[in-house]
Design an enzyme around this catalytic site. Sequence first.
Site, short mmCIF file in Angstrom:
data_model
loop_
_atom_site.label_atom_id
_atom_site.label_comp_id
_atom_site.label_asym_id
_atom_site.label_seq_id
_atom_site.Cartn_x
_atom_site.Cartn_y
_atom_site.Cartn_z
N HIS A 87 -75.08 -22.23 -64.16
CA HIS A 87 -74.57 -22.32 -62.80
C HIS A 87 -73.98 -21.00 -62.33
O HIS A 87 -73.87 -20.77 -61.12
CB HIS A 87 -73.55 -23.45 -62.70
CG HIS A 87 -74.18 -24.80 -62.69
ND1 HIS A 87 -73.75 -25.82 -61.88
CD2 HIS A 87 -75.23 -25.30 -63.39
CE1 HIS A 87 -74.51 -26.89 -62.07
NE2 HIS A 87 -75.40 -26.60 -63.01
N HIS A 249 -82.41 -29.34 -70.11
CA HIS A 249 -82.10 -30.76 -70.29
C HIS A 249 -82.38 -31.25 -71.71
O HIS A 249 -82.25 -32.44 -71.98
CB HIS A 249 -82.85 -31.58 -69.26
CG HIS A 249 -82.33 -31.40 -67.87
ND1 HIS A 249 -82.78 -32.11 -66.79
CD2 HIS A 249 -81.38 -30.55 -67.38
CE1 HIS A 249 -82.14 -31.72 -65.70
NE2 HIS A 249 -81.29 -30.77 -66.03
#
Length: 741
Positions: A87, A249
Amino acid sequence: MMRQGGVMVGARKRWITDWWPNRLNLKILRQNLQNPYGEDYDYVEEVENLDIDAVIRDLKELMRSSQDWWPADFGHYGPLFIRLAWHSAGSYRIFDGRGGARDGSIRFPPRINWPDNINLDKAIRLLWPIKKKYGRKLSWADLIILAGTVAMEDMGVKLFGFALGREDIFEPDESPDWGPEEEMLTAKRGEKEELERPFAATEMGLIYVNPEGPGGNPDPLGSAQEIRVAFRRMGMNDEETVALIAGGHAFGKCHGAGPADYLGPDPSSSPIEMQGLGWKYNYGKGKGSDTFTSGLEVTWSPTPTKFGINYLRILFTYEWELEKSPAGKNQWVAKDAPEIIPDAHDPNKKHRPRMLTADLALRFDPEFSKIARRFLENPEEFEKAFAIAWYKLTHRDMGPKDCYIGKYVPEETFVWQDPLPRRDYELVDEKDVEELKRRILASGLSLSQLVYFAWASASTYRNSDRRGGANGARIRLKPMSVWEVNHPEELKKVIAAYEKIQQEFNEGAKGSEKRISIADLIVLGGIAAVEEAARRAGFSVKVPFIPGRVDAQQEHVDEEFYRVIEPFADGFRNYFRYPERINERDVYTTPEYFLVDKANLLTLTVPEMVVLIGGMRALGANYSHSDYGVLTERPGVLSNDFFVNLLDMSVEWRAADDYRYTFEGYDRKSGELRWRATRVDLILGHHDELRAVAEVYGCDDAKEKFVKDFAAVCAKVMHLDRFDLWRSNRKLYKEITAGLR
């Protein structure tokens, strides 16, 4: 509101922007000017002495040491640190190079307060012992990316490489336009392919897309379209996109243990005793198994702390049905699947596999699915693709490899790093430079042409991601050679003139290894023009010039990138493609706004921007050779006439078109038309702060100061991208790019 002891209590101070929100804001031209480490602090010198292996050992120990105040999922902080690094880097967007990880700005608003970044404040605090230990030798910006990268290695990823060299800022970066929305998780920026520039994220407060689907609608194919647009706008193709999602993920989980109503305010809105932490969750324990981030409760893989293809295997093995998370968010659960997913905090509990709408996009979008299935069948190819994509994600805003520091920098170079060929010849000396200036001035090219194309080459630099600039002379290669603002047909003639000078000089240097590049000649041409224009004004000035630029070839050009960044506005050349879009009630639509934006990308201060405009107009270096803003009877003379005539109260300015982009200046007494100008010119006389600086240069005793200042700022812009100097001779680089500071 009460008065206590003569002091008004409860009254809020009103800032200038509160009263006049449409006033052109110049703050981004003076932010981050001070470093608490002091003027002599040089992060590059400090980090070159960092024992990175010791940092890596400390990080690995930290990741396995769960803290009671914020327990680690699955006993390992690796997934949390990966999310932090992702992020930090993932806010980068290709249009203006802003966002990203290079300055550690995720520590500050607005990014630390985005809903997509909930609980990353905890990740940063967990890293404080490492930062505290290594202090000035390790920036937060480097530590954040290193932590995510080490986490991947600790959980089984064979890394491609890592570079140090990201220097911290110490206040929020207010230069990015993150969007027009007034509330988080709303969108007023268009959709999919119509998403407005420069945005990459689909909603305010998100890094990329809504994981529930477009606008919260659980539509995997619609999500795929948004994912594709968002990732392309950060410079990733479909294969890199699939690799990053499938690789990222493979680790960790999402958190949505209970209702969002129990979630406290963001870090900047939290009470002072929280000490900069936010998102306090007043539900259950408020941490561990009772954690809230996105509101989605999904663990993707049965091995959430080990890299592999389990995420892809799960994605393609099961059929999926829609369900609601404990927080009421849309997510998907595998039909008729066994409970094979471990619990993050209870070793005796298992769960059925679950996915996000954004995950199903990789299965149901035809192109994404094709890539994902190939990765599933070829695990080694997947691991390599993911490692390279992660390297790109976390390094693409660092600039050329000259800016990469450390023992783990890989040998391989990519086109997104703006590679250049190695110089294999001797540089010209001072005598050669003077001879080359003479030849350039005798070539038949006008002073305005020399300055215009030197600026065209150098001003593509943007400090946001350290890309562009004059080194490489990419202006002579596609697509820059066909940009509208670069006068393609005229550019061919200018380059031909430089090639003739280059050929004659290089052939005449027989018996010597001296050579001159087109890149150096273009810059030298601009410098020669400035010196000649100063001479015509009665002043002798020497503009610093450091040779050493090389010429890129077409294979060195990231063509897609340079197509995307073609400018629609360059106030320094009085170029603006969309006058019909101007709305004076919205400063963000005006060419003066984009002037300030470009000045920020060029690291210019307010005085530097002002003096550049005045000098460029004096030299007639305008798009299309127009006379807009050329407020002088003697173009080509480096005079302060622009400022003198702009500030002349005998001139009355009137709009000349319905868009109020161009203006005409009339003599107040005779009514005679005297000048023409654009909004970019007139803003220097209209805006109080810009006028204050313009008045400095418009004074009778400012003629020499104007010439010297313009020369200094020209030298700065022409050398901003010289990262070969930045690395090899930092003192010289700092001196020549100091400008007026």
